[in-house]
Scaffold this motif. Structure first.
Motif, PDB file in Angstrom:
ATOM      1  N   THR A 123     -47.918  -1.803  11.874  1.00 26.44           N
ATOM      2  CA  THR A 123     -48.843  -1.722  10.737  1.00 26.44           C
ATOM      3  C   THR A 123     -48.152  -2.158   9.450  1.00 26.44           C
ATOM      4  O   THR A 123     -48.738  -2.893   8.636  1.00 26.44           O
ATOM      5  CB  THR A 123     -49.392  -0.288  10.598  1.00 26.44           C
ATOM      6  N   VAL A 124     -46.928  -1.721   9.254  1.00 22.10           N
ATOM      7  CA  VAL A 124     -46.156  -2.123   8.069  1.00 22.10           C
ATOM      8  C   VAL A 124     -45.979  -3.640   8.053  1.00 22.10           C
ATOM      9  O   VAL A 124     -46.175  -4.296   7.015  1.00 22.10           O
ATOM     10  CB  VAL A 124     -44.784  -1.415   8.046  1.00 22.10           C
ATOM     11  N   ASN A 125     -45.626  -4.213   9.187  1.00 21.49           N
ATOM     12  CA  ASN A 125     -45.445  -5.668   9.264  1.00 21.49           C
ATOM     13  C   ASN A 125     -46.751  -6.410   8.977  1.00 21.49           C
ATOM     14  O   ASN A 125     -46.758  -7.445   8.312  1.00 21.49           O
ATOM     15  CB  ASN A 125     -44.911  -6.069  10.644  1.00 21.49           C
ATOM     16  N   LEU A 126     -47.856  -5.855   9.482  1.00 16.06           N
ATOM     17  CA  LEU A 126     -49.162  -6.472   9.247  1.00 16.06           C
ATOM     18  C   LEU A 126     -49.487  -6.469   7.757  1.00 16.06           C
ATOM     19  O   LEU A 126     -49.963  -7.483   7.211  1.00 16.06           O
ATOM     20  CB  LEU A 126     -50.247  -5.722  10.022  1.00 16.06           C
ATOM     21  N   ILE A 127     -49.247  -5.344   7.094  1.00 10.22           N
ATOM     22  CA  ILE A 127     -49.515  -5.242   5.655  1.00 10.22           C
ATOM     23  C   ILE A 127     -48.689  -6.272   4.898  1.00 10.22           C
ATOM     24  O   ILE A 127     -49.184  -6.979   4.009  1.00 10.22           O
ATOM     25  CB  ILE A 127     -49.224  -3.821   5.138  1.00 10.22           C
ATOM     26  N   ARG A 128     -47.421  -6.374   5.255  1.00  3.38           N
ATOM     27  CA  ARG A 128     -46.535  -7.309   4.551  1.00  3.38           C
ATOM     28  C   ARG A 128     -46.946  -8.766   4.781  1.00  3.38           C
ATOM     29  O   ARG A 128     -46.852  -9.593   3.879  1.00  3.38           O
ATOM     30  CB  ARG A 128     -45.089  -7.084   4.988  1.00  3.38           C
ATOM     31  N   LYS A 129     -47.395  -9.071   5.981  1.00  2.69           N
ATOM     32  CA  LYS A 129     -47.780 -10.454   6.293  1.00  2.69           C
ATOM     33  C   LYS A 129     -49.084 -10.851   5.625  1.00  2.69           C
ATOM     34  O   LYS A 129     -49.257 -11.999   5.215  1.00  2.69           O
ATOM     35  CB  LYS A 129     -47.903 -10.634   7.810  1.00  2.69           C
ATOM     36  N   THR A 130     -50.010  -9.908   5.526  1.00  4.36           N
ATOM     37  CA  THR A 130     -51.330 -10.236   4.973  1.00  4.36           C
ATOM     38  C   THR A 130     -51.390 -10.071   3.454  1.00  4.36           C
ATOM     39  O   THR A 130     -52.279 -10.628   2.815  1.00  4.36           O
ATOM     40  CB  THR A 130     -52.430  -9.366   5.610  1.00  4.36           C
ATOM     41  N   ALA A 131     -50.454  -9.327   2.895  1.00  8.76           N
ATOM     42  CA  ALA A 131     -50.416  -9.178   1.435  1.00  8.76           C
ATOM     43  C   ALA A 131     -49.967 -10.508   0.831  1.00  8.76           C
ATOM     44  O   ALA A 131     -49.096 -11.190   1.359  1.00  8.76           O
ATOM     45  CB  ALA A 131     -49.463  -8.062   1.037  1.00  8.76           C
ATOM     46  N   ASN A 132     -50.557 -10.871  -0.274  1.00  7.42           N
ATOM     47  CA  ASN A 132     -50.244 -12.141  -0.928  1.00  7.42           C
ATOM     48  C   ASN A 132     -49.028 -11.951  -1.825  1.00  7.42           C
ATOM     49  O   ASN A 132     -49.124 -11.983  -3.052  1.00  7.42           O
ATOM     50  CB  ASN A 132     -51.453 -12.630  -1.728  1.00  7.42           C
ATOM     51  N   ARG A 133     -47.891 -11.751  -1.178  1.00  4.10           N
ATOM     52  CA  ARG A 133     -46.662 -11.476  -1.916  1.00  4.10           C
ATOM     53  C   ARG A 133     -45.466 -12.017  -1.137  1.00  4.10           C
ATOM     54  O   ARG A 133     -45.552 -12.266   0.056  1.00  4.10           O
ATOM     55  CB  ARG A 133     -46.495  -9.966  -2.154  1.00  4.10           C
ATOM     56  N   VAL A 134     -44.355 -12.178  -1.824  1.00  7.45           N
ATOM     57  CA  VAL A 134     -43.129 -12.609  -1.152  1.00  7.45           C
ATOM     58  C   VAL A 134     -41.987 -11.710  -1.621  1.00  7.45           C
ATOM     59  O   VAL A 134     -41.847 -11.442  -2.819  1.00  7.45           O
ATOM     60  CB  VAL A 134     -42.814 -14.099  -1.426  1.00  7.45           C
ATOM     61  N   TYR A 135     -41.196 -11.234  -0.669  1.00  5.98           N
ATOM     62  CA  TYR A 135     -40.086 -10.326  -0.961  1.00  5.98           C
ATOM     63  C   TYR A 135     -38.791 -11.110  -1.155  1.00  5.98           C
ATOM     64  O   TYR A 135     -38.477 -12.015  -0.379  1.00  5.98           O
ATOM     65  CB  TYR A 135     -39.903  -9.330   0.173  1.00  5.98           C
ATOM     66  N   VAL A 136     -38.050 -10.735  -2.183  1.00 11.55           N
ATOM     67  CA  VAL A 136     -36.733 -11.326  -2.398  1.00 11.55           C
ATOM     68  C   VAL A 136     -35.626 -10.302  -2.191  1.00 11.55           C
ATOM     69  O   VAL A 136     -34.438 -10.612  -2.273  1.00 11.55           O
ATOM     70  CB  VAL A 136     -36.622 -11.959  -3.809  1.00 11.55           C
ATOM     71  N   SER A 137     -36.011  -9.073  -1.938  1.00 11.36           N
ATOM     72  CA  SER A 137     -35.089  -8.015  -1.515  1.00 11.36           C
ATOM     73  C   SER A 137     -35.931  -7.002  -0.760  1.00 11.36           C
ATOM     74  O   SER A 137     -37.151  -7.182  -0.622  1.00 11.36           O
ATOM     75  CB  SER A 137     -34.388  -7.360  -2.714  1.00 11.36           C
ATOM     76  N   GLU A 138     -35.320  -5.954  -0.306  1.00 11.17           N
ATOM     77  CA  GLU A 138     -36.071  -4.942   0.444  1.00 11.17           C
ATOM     78  C   GLU A 138     -37.183  -4.333  -0.402  1.00 11.17           C
ATOM     79  O   GLU A 138     -38.249  -3.965   0.099  1.00 11.17           O
ATOM     80  CB  GLU A 138     -35.125  -3.833   0.915  1.00 11.17           C
TER      81      GLU A 138
END
Length: 229
Positions: A123-138
């Motif tokens: 579920t966490v991975n799904l949220i991160r993939k579908t959110a319109n954002r990009v992570y540059v650190s944790e």
């Protein structure tokens, strides 16, 4: 082995059985930095409205307001929050109700921790993939919907030029933008503005005071870039 905690989202646990609630809460805290707990549907709904957790893990049979009714209230205006339901038995009628409420999973008690862990991480991975954002650190990410920079749940306040700089860098992560590229973008419509490498260097110094090390990479002789994790 130490587990890296999930800091960019929170979870709400709703369970009326005290012992089980405490056990599950302790388990969830292994993975999540922010875990909220409630002992009934009304309390859970109040916490949901105040804290806006990204994930809800809820029992069905609870006092005051049961799990399905609570979810139905949430779903009136919110189709995005990920919800996982727990039940002591497989009740076909309630299962059919639950399906209509767009759930991530329907778990039958007693719940195996490995099963719960896998569903939570998926579920966490799904949220991160579908959110319109990009992570540059944790914990730090750029939100493309609002063109803002965040650390966990706190926006990192930027001045106009700082924001424009990051808009350019995040428009193409991993691409190295030269000082001239950046200057031209920052001063679009001001063709008479003469290029100044000092102005770019000063801007980089200012914005780096607001960011952890390693967010903006300086590639010697080429320029600057951001790199997603």
């Amino acid at each position: 082995m130490k587990v890296e905690k999930i800091r960019d989202m929170s979870i709400l646990l709703a369970e009326d059985e005290t012992e089980l609630r405490e056990t599950l809460s302790e388990y969830l805290q292994i993975f999540f930095n922010r875990v909220y707990t409630a002992s009934c549907g009304n309390e859970a709904y109040d916490i949901y409205r105040q804290k806006k957790p990204e994930i809800i893990l809820t029992d069905i049979n609870m006092p005051n307001l049961d799990g399905l009714d609570m979810i139905a209230k949430i779903r009136k205006n919110d189709k995005e929050t990920k919800i996982i339901v727990m039940s002591a038995h497989s009740d076909q009628e309630k299962l059919l109700q639950a399906i209509k409420l767009h759930l991530e999973a329907y778990l039958i008690k007693p719940i195996k921790t490995d099963t719960l862990k896998n569903i939570l991480l998926e579920t966490v991975n799904l949220i991160r993939k579908t959110a319109n954002r990009v992570y540059v650190s944790e914990t730090i990410y750029w939100d493309y919907d609002t063109n803002t920079l965040w650390e966990n749940t706190k926006e990192i306040k930027l001045r106009k030029m700082e924001n424009l700089l990051l808009r350019l860098l995040f428009s193409e992560p991993n691409h190295c933008f030269s000082g001239q590229d950046i200057f031209t973008y920052l001063h679009t419509g001001k063709e008479e503005k003469e290029f100044s490498s000092h102005a770019i260097t000063s801007l980089m110094k200012r914005i780096r005071t607001k960011l952890p090390n390693g967010i903006i990479h300086n590639i010697y002789g080429l320029g600057y870039k951001v790199t997603p994790v």
